[in-house]
Design a protein around this motif. Sequence first.
Motif, PDB file in Angstrom:
ATOM      1  N   PHE A  21     -13.092  52.150 -28.953  1.00 32.80           N
ATOM      2  CA  PHE A  21     -13.200  53.424 -28.067  1.00 32.80           C
ATOM      3  C   PHE A  21     -13.597  52.945 -26.801  1.00 32.80           C
ATOM      4  O   PHE A  21     -14.761  52.010 -26.536  1.00 32.80           O
ATOM      5  CB  PHE A  21     -14.185  54.424 -28.566  1.00 32.80           C
ATOM      6  CG  PHE A  21     -13.834  55.134 -29.936  1.00 32.80           C
ATOM      7  CD1 PHE A  21     -13.270  56.296 -29.801  1.00 32.80           C
ATOM      8  CD2 PHE A  21     -14.138  54.417 -31.148  1.00 32.80           C
ATOM      9  CE1 PHE A  21     -12.722  57.030 -30.993  1.00 32.80           C
ATOM     10  CE2 PHE A  21     -13.993  55.290 -32.372  1.00 32.80           C
ATOM     11  CZ  PHE A  21     -13.349  56.650 -32.163  1.00 32.80           C
ATOM     12  N   LEU A  23     -15.629  54.181 -23.609  1.00 33.03           N
ATOM     13  CA  LEU A  23     -16.606  55.354 -23.282  1.00 33.03           C
ATOM     14  C   LEU A  23     -16.341  56.089 -22.203  1.00 33.03           C
ATOM     15  O   LEU A  23     -16.049  57.518 -22.510  1.00 33.03           O
ATOM     16  CB  LEU A  23     -17.853  54.512 -22.788  1.00 33.03           C
ATOM     17  CG  LEU A  23     -19.299  55.267 -22.899  1.00 33.03           C
ATOM     18  CD1 LEU A  23     -19.446  56.142 -24.318  1.00 33.03           C
ATOM     19  CD2 LEU A  23     -20.382  54.405 -22.635  1.00 33.03           C
ATOM     20  N   THR A  26     -13.602  58.973 -21.907  1.00 34.57           N
ATOM     21  CA  THR A  26     -13.169  58.928 -23.042  1.00 34.57           C
ATOM     22  C   THR A  26     -14.064  59.524 -24.364  1.00 34.57           C
ATOM     23  O   THR A  26     -13.614  60.664 -24.722  1.00 34.57           O
ATOM     24  CB  THR A  26     -12.777  57.403 -23.780  1.00 34.57           C
ATOM     25  OG1 THR A  26     -11.878  56.943 -22.722  1.00 34.57           O
ATOM     26  CG2 THR A  26     -12.245  57.535 -24.934  1.00 34.57           C
ATOM     27  N   LEU A  27     -15.029  58.987 -24.447  1.00 34.59           N
ATOM     28  CA  LEU A  27     -16.024  59.853 -25.285  1.00 34.59           C
ATOM     29  C   LEU A  27     -17.064  60.675 -24.866  1.00 34.59           C
ATOM     30  O   LEU A  27     -17.540  61.603 -25.397  1.00 34.59           O
ATOM     31  CB  LEU A  27     -16.805  58.666 -26.161  1.00 34.59           C
ATOM     32  CG  LEU A  27     -16.128  57.959 -27.065  1.00 34.59           C
ATOM     33  CD1 LEU A  27     -16.790  56.817 -27.823  1.00 34.59           C
ATOM     34  CD2 LEU A  27     -15.419  58.632 -28.141  1.00 34.59           C
ATOM     35  N   ALA A 108     -16.283  64.809 -29.563  1.00 36.69           N
ATOM     36  CA  ALA A 108     -16.226  63.292 -29.663  1.00 36.69           C
ATOM     37  C   ALA A 108     -16.883  62.647 -30.680  1.00 36.69           C
ATOM     38  O   ALA A 108     -16.717  61.847 -31.233  1.00 36.69           O
ATOM     39  CB  ALA A 108     -16.883  62.694 -28.113  1.00 36.69           C
ATOM     40  N   ARG A 109     -18.245  63.481 -30.973  1.00 42.41           N
ATOM     41  CA  ARG A 109     -18.828  62.834 -32.217  1.00 42.41           C
ATOM     42  C   ARG A 109     -18.299  62.780 -33.535  1.00 42.41           C
ATOM     43  O   ARG A 109     -18.138  61.949 -34.247  1.00 42.41           O
ATOM     44  CB  ARG A 109     -20.228  63.626 -32.394  1.00 42.41           C
ATOM     45  CG  ARG A 109     -21.317  63.460 -31.225  1.00 42.41           C
ATOM     46  CD  ARG A 109     -22.319  64.380 -31.624  1.00 42.41           C
ATOM     47  NE  ARG A 109     -23.503  64.241 -30.455  1.00 42.41           N
ATOM     48  CZ  ARG A 109     -24.506  63.375 -30.694  1.00 42.41           C
ATOM     49  NH1 ARG A 109     -24.542  62.521 -31.464  1.00 42.41           N
ATOM     50  NH2 ARG A 109     -25.275  63.448 -29.721  1.00 42.41           N
ATOM     51  N   VAL A 112     -15.436  60.106 -33.709  1.00 44.72           N
ATOM     52  CA  VAL A 112     -16.259  58.774 -34.163  1.00 44.72           C
ATOM     53  C   VAL A 112     -16.234  58.806 -35.621  1.00 44.72           C
ATOM     54  O   VAL A 112     -16.267  57.759 -36.275  1.00 44.72           O
ATOM     55  CB  VAL A 112     -17.139  58.249 -33.130  1.00 44.72           C
ATOM     56  CG1 VAL A 112     -18.262  57.206 -33.872  1.00 44.72           C
ATOM     57  CG2 VAL A 112     -16.954  58.126 -31.949  1.00 44.72           C
ATOM     58  N   ILE A 124     -17.364  50.389 -29.736  1.00 49.18           N
ATOM     59  CA  ILE A 124     -17.196  50.840 -28.115  1.00 49.18           C
ATOM     60  C   ILE A 124     -17.312  49.718 -27.389  1.00 49.18           C
ATOM     61  O   ILE A 124     -17.738  48.957 -27.453  1.00 49.18           O
ATOM     62  CB  ILE A 124     -18.322  51.813 -28.010  1.00 49.18           C
ATOM     63  CG1 ILE A 124     -18.357  53.154 -28.738  1.00 49.18           C
ATOM     64  CG2 ILE A 124     -18.603  52.050 -26.389  1.00 49.18           C
ATOM     65  CD1 ILE A 124     -19.764  53.952 -28.416  1.00 49.18           C
ATOM     66  N   PHE A 140     -24.140  57.589 -30.546  1.00 44.53           N
ATOM     67  CA  PHE A 140     -23.002  58.019 -31.189  1.00 44.53           C
ATOM     68  C   PHE A 140     -23.146  57.461 -32.586  1.00 44.53           C
ATOM     69  O   PHE A 140     -22.002  57.395 -33.238  1.00 44.53           O
ATOM     70  CB  PHE A 140     -21.723  57.318 -30.701  1.00 44.53           C
ATOM     71  CG  PHE A 140     -21.230  58.411 -29.516  1.00 44.53           C
ATOM     72  CD1 PHE A 140     -20.266  59.446 -29.763  1.00 44.53           C
ATOM     73  CD2 PHE A 140     -21.343  58.173 -27.979  1.00 44.53           C
ATOM     74  CE1 PHE A 140     -19.765  60.419 -28.757  1.00 44.53           C
ATOM     75  CE2 PHE A 140     -20.860  59.078 -27.310  1.00 44.53           C
ATOM     76  CZ  PHE A 140     -19.927  60.315 -27.804  1.00 44.53           C
TER      77      PHE A 140
END
Length: 238
Positions: A21, A23, A26-27, A108-109, A112, A124, A140
């Motif tokens: 991922f 960050l 994105t997240l 997002a959580r 993941v 990440i 996260f």
Amino acid sequence: MSPPAFVPHAVDPAGPRIALFDLDGTLIPGDSDQAFGEFMVTLGWADATTHRARNNAFYQQYLDGVLDIDEYVAFSTSAWRERTAEELAWAQQRFMAEIIAPQLTPQARALVRRHQDAGDRVLIVTATNVVVTRPIADAFGVPELIGIEVQRDAQGRYTGLIDGTPSFREGKIARVEAWLAARGLRWDQLGHSVFYSDSTNDLPLLERVQEPVATNPGPGLEAIARERGWRILRLFDR
């Protein structure tokens, strides 16, 4: 907004699966590096006029794909690298509570966590330094973080120089390969690899994995993703 659709991949017993991922963008919807620079102004650790102007100029260079990463790291660490460990920890805690926590979305959580629950090794991989991003990765629940390492001198003080290969553009591939090698792995031994990113700066790694996912993509990456038939995922509104 409901959690994003998760497209499970086939379990391949031949090798481990990794989920990578990016960050920023994105997240989380914002850019943590740029935001940390702005936070330095808020704390009074940097000049409001000159620091903000340079910080914004560097961010635009990143968006334009022309960022000099060494020059940027020297600048971005200048506001905090001479602070004590206690002062820096205090600033990190405030930054997380005031700036980052509101950006940690359920969508997002959930994404993941779904990879973690599927047994994937989750990393990440970010071009932001680890001083800024380690607390975010922890939030996260991701222990494995590849970010820019900032060099320290013999007294343990940050110098503003990059330590090792910067995890930026092609450097992200090199850092992931080093991570794999440290675990006795190569790309061709993986059962599956996926990378989520919003930026054309991450094209090298997106092109390297088996499953590239354009996540909250900017216009440039979205056009490339549509042309190549890559999956497009939107975790939040920009």
